[in-house]
Write an enzyme that holds these catalytic residues in place. Structure first.
Site, PDB file in Angstrom:
ATOM      1  CB  SER A  72      -1.011   0.038   1.212  1.00  0.00           C
ATOM      2  OG  SER A  72      -1.973  -0.837   0.861  1.00  0.00           O
ATOM      3  CE  LYS A  75      -4.611   1.759  -0.518  1.00  0.00           C
ATOM      4  NZ  LYS A  75      -3.802   0.440  -0.218  1.00  0.00           N
ATOM      5  CB  SER A 136      -4.362   1.240   4.077  1.00  0.00           C
ATOM      6  OG  SER A 136      -3.510   1.011   2.925  1.00  0.00           O
TER       7      SER A 136
END
Length: 435
Positions: A72, A75, A136
């Site tokens: 993640s 992101k 997240s």
């Protein structure tokens, strides 16, 4: 209670248990409990990188240029491109975001969710941005990317890779969330022509650079990333960054204010942290660590103890661009540079121009000064900005040149005619006098 009602309650209870256990497992993975941490080295990570957010100076690195899964942390690129689209007035913070059925279904999956979406256009760009950053949320990140990509997920992935190429960083993206194709294919979000197990492959130095660019265009993002929890709508977003205030590994002296955690089985535990030291914003990334918060705490302390801040003055410089002299001044009259020993002295080692042709616009970067410590073991580049706008010299057009030449020929012919007439007249006069 009817059989149908009983079945409905059982399904609801089952979903609740799955979601609860998923959260517990997630917390256990990120907890890095001190008991188990004692069995590990003080600092443990396969890849690590620390840089100054403004100058890009590298303070520490370990296998930092190796491309590998980062989960993640991906992101951060999605958040950068979303903020860029807002700044360019392509989308707005308060507009409601369309979310398709597959992403709504993904948000309800306890193993991939963390933020539930029940219908399209339920949340604004701001709310999904916060959900992707703090909780997240994979579905929130994908929905934002799809919006920025003009409703096309594949177009957004192309934008991610295009931006990485523009910055010259080592990164290959197939996902806006950090999920790999084994999960994305279930929801029909696998990018065409990618393999069944394809995943984002990004180096620690690359994702740290993305974080630096994100901080540059959105410095107040840390007002969100520094919060251990935030309420969006009727849901609470829980931040899994245990270095923050009110968390297990919080240490006031570390001055941590963000930024993003990540985990997949392939990537391991990952963390990009922003923190302050001597009035400077620093970025540290650790990838694949079994004690990610303990290791990050040790790394921050090591950086604080071993690095001293010094400054060097940057004078104006003259570049020759397009045959004209361009005077360029630094962004600031002096720049900061980190050193490990007091006998390391910074100095300007070279100037380079990044523009070869005119025009030059006042305030635009036309080059940089390269500053290094003794032995050139730490180098930074300071942008140099044009002090005034300089346009190229206008060349005469071919038609104007032809007209000019034609005029000269006409004048020449007239003068020649006058001279010939005068010559004939003088010849006749001489002939008359000779009679």
């Amino acid at each position: 209670m009817t059989k149908a009602t009983s079945k409905h309650h059982w399904i609801g209870l089952k979903q609740l248990l799955v979601a609860t256990f998923s959260v517990i497992i997630s917390l256990l993975m990120f907890a890095s409990f001190p008991v188990s941490a004692k069995k590990l080295p003080a600092f443990q990570a396969k890849e690590a990188y620390v840089m100054d957010a403004k100058t890009g100076q590298v303070l520490y690195q370990k296998n930092a240029n190796a491309k590998r899964p980062i989960a993640s942390l991906s992101k951060l690129m999605t958040l950068y491109l979303t903020k860029q689209a807002i700044d360019h007035h392509q989308i707005k913070w308060n507009q409601k975001v369309p979310v398709d059925h597959e992403l709504i279904k993904m948000s309800k999956d306890g193993t991939l969710g963390g933020f539930k979406i029940t219908r399209s256009r339920e949340f604004t760009v701001r709310q999904l941005y916060q959900a992707a950053l703090i909780a997240s949320s994979n579905s929130a990140a994908i929905a934002l990317g799809k919006l920025v990509g003009g409703g096309n997920n594949t177009e957004f992935i192309y934008k991610m890779n295009q931006q990485a190429q523009k910055w010259g960083i080592k990164a290959t993206f197939v996902s806006s969330s950090g999920l790999d194709n084994t999960d994305l294919a279930k929801y029909h979000y696998q990018v065409p022509h990618t393999t069944a197990k394809a995943q984002n492959m990004v180096s620690a130095s690359a994702i740290s650079t993305v974080a630096a660019h994100l901080l540059a265009i959105f410095p107040t993002i840390t007002q969100w990333s520094s919060q251990s929890a935030m309420k969006v709508g009727k849901q609470w977003l829980a931040n899994s960054n245990s270095l923050l205030k009110n968390k297990v590994y919080y240490r006031k002296s570390n001055h941590v204010d963000g930024l993003k955690t990540g985990y997949t089985i392939n990537a391991g535990l990952c963390l990009t942290t922003t923190f302050w030291h001597n009035g400077r914003h620093l970025i540290a990334t650790i990838i694949d660590s079994n004690s990610v918060f303990t290791s990050m705490d040790r790394l921050i302390q090591q950086i604080d103890q071993k690095n001293q801040l010094t400054t060097v003055k940057i004078p104006t410089h003259q570049f020759s661009i397009g045959g004209q002299t361009v005077v360029a001044k630094p962004e600031s009259q002096q720049t900061a540079i980190w050193r490990e020993h007091s006998n390391q002295h910074p100095k300007i080692i070279s100037y380079s121009s990044n523009q070869q042709k005119l025009p030059v616009k006042k305030g635009n970067s036309v080059g940089y000064a390269k500053v290094a410590l003794s032995h050139r073991n730490r180098v930074i580049k300071v942008p140099l900005l044009a002090t005034k706008t300089i346009q190229p010299t206008k060349a005469k057009s071919s038609s104007a040149k032809a007209h000019h030449q034609s005029l000269l020929r006409t004048i020449g012919n007239v003068l020649l005619g006058v001279f010939e007439g005068f010559y004939k007249l003088m010849a006749k006069f001489a002939h008359f006098m000779a009679r």
